[in-house]
Design an enzyme around this catalytic site. Structure first.
Site, PDB file in Angstrom:
ATOM      1  N   TYR A 125      -6.369 -14.222  15.504  1.00 42.58           N
ATOM      2  CA  TYR A 125      -7.447 -14.198  14.608  1.00 42.58           C
ATOM      3  C   TYR A 125      -7.354 -15.375  13.517  1.00 42.58           C
ATOM      4  CZ  TYR A 125      -8.038  -9.458  16.734  1.00 42.58           C
ATOM      5  OH  TYR A 125      -8.010  -8.476  17.444  1.00 42.58           O
ATOM      6  N   HIS A 130     -13.260 -13.560   9.502  1.00 38.15           N
ATOM      7  CA  HIS A 130     -12.636 -12.394   8.892  1.00 38.15           C
ATOM      8  C   HIS A 130     -11.564 -12.447   8.063  1.00 38.15           C
ATOM      9  CE1 HIS A 130     -14.183  -8.287   8.561  1.00 38.15           C
ATOM     10  NE2 HIS A 130     -13.507  -7.495   9.283  1.00 38.15           N
ATOM     11  N   ASN A 157      -9.233  -2.758   9.309  1.00 38.47           N
ATOM     12  CA  ASN A 157      -9.431  -1.345   8.922  1.00 38.47           C
ATOM     13  C   ASN A 157      -8.596  -0.577   8.391  1.00 38.47           C
ATOM     14  OD1 ASN A 157     -11.716  -2.632  10.472  1.00 38.47           O
ATOM     15  ND2 ASN A 157     -11.686  -1.065  11.869  1.00 38.47           N
ATOM     16  N   ASN A 184     -15.135  -3.260   6.284  1.00 33.90           N
ATOM     17  CA  ASN A 184     -14.262  -2.082   6.847  1.00 33.90           C
ATOM     18  C   ASN A 184     -12.891  -2.194   5.750  1.00 33.90           C
ATOM     19  OD1 ASN A 184     -16.193  -0.655   8.326  1.00 33.90           O
ATOM     20  ND2 ASN A 184     -15.268  -2.039  10.105  1.00 33.90           N
TER      21      ASN A 184
END
Length: 193
Positions: free
Chosen positions: A14, A19, A66, A113
């Site tokens: 990631y 994000h 999350n 989230n």
């Protein structure tokens, strides 16, 4: 103790995605203030140093986005801080143009989230945040695919400038100057054509 949390997802997979801008800003702050963010506490990589004369903890939760609230709540409880004045969360926002900063004292999760999790675990939405625009998702694009995607070369350049501005905004927030930070950094940024 002033706690600055950058949101993102762990693992190299990631790194550099939209994000993970919260992690990217923490890395820039760590570089600027020579803070090593390699210790572990409350399911986060953390490091302490001084920013604007204030003892500060930098944190990158390793819970996946999350579940960010689990890590943040653990840090807030361990250090016994008042989230309203001693917590700052930095994260991506698809409702803002690429590189746009928005500083707030409180607010809803806005569909994010990670923020939903933090607000749920803290039981309040009253804490400082810096939202960093990653641009609106293109039509017919899945939101998850978009935020987990990478920036274009042009957008990466814009984001680097945004990270630099976020580091300076953090200095003002650590000094308790949220009004000045909002006045200075909540303006629309004109992109070079």
């Amino acid at each position: 103790m002033f706690i600055i949390v950058g949101l993102g997802n762990p693992t190299a997979r990631y790194a550099g995605t939209r994000h993970n801008v919260g992690f990217d800003v923490i890395d820039r702050i760590a570089d600027e203030y020579n803070i090593s963010v390699e210790s572990r506490k409350s399911r986060a990589f953390v490091g302490t140093g001084m920013i604007a004369g204030r003892k500060t903890l930098l944190a990158k939760p390793q819970t996946f986005m999350n579940l960010s609230g689990e890590s943040v709540r653990g840090l807030v409880d361990f250090y016994k801080i008042d989230a309203k004045t001693e917590l700052l969360v930095i994260y991506d926002d698809v409702s803002l143009g690429v590189g746009q900063l928005r500083i707030r004292k409180k607010g809803s999760a806005g569909g994010h989230n990670g923020m939903k999790s933090i607000i749920s675990h803290l039981g309040t939405d009253v804490f400082q945040r810096i939202k960093i625009g990653v641009g609106e998702k293109p039509e017919r694009y899945d939101l998850a695919d978009y935020v987990l995607g990478h920036f274009s070369k042009e957008d990466r350049d814009t984001m680097e400038e945004s990270y630099r501005r976020a580091v300076h905004a953090v200095e003002l927030l650590a000094a308790g100057e949220i009004g000045q930070a909002m006045n200075e950094y909540n303006k629309k940024v004109k992109r070079e054509e």
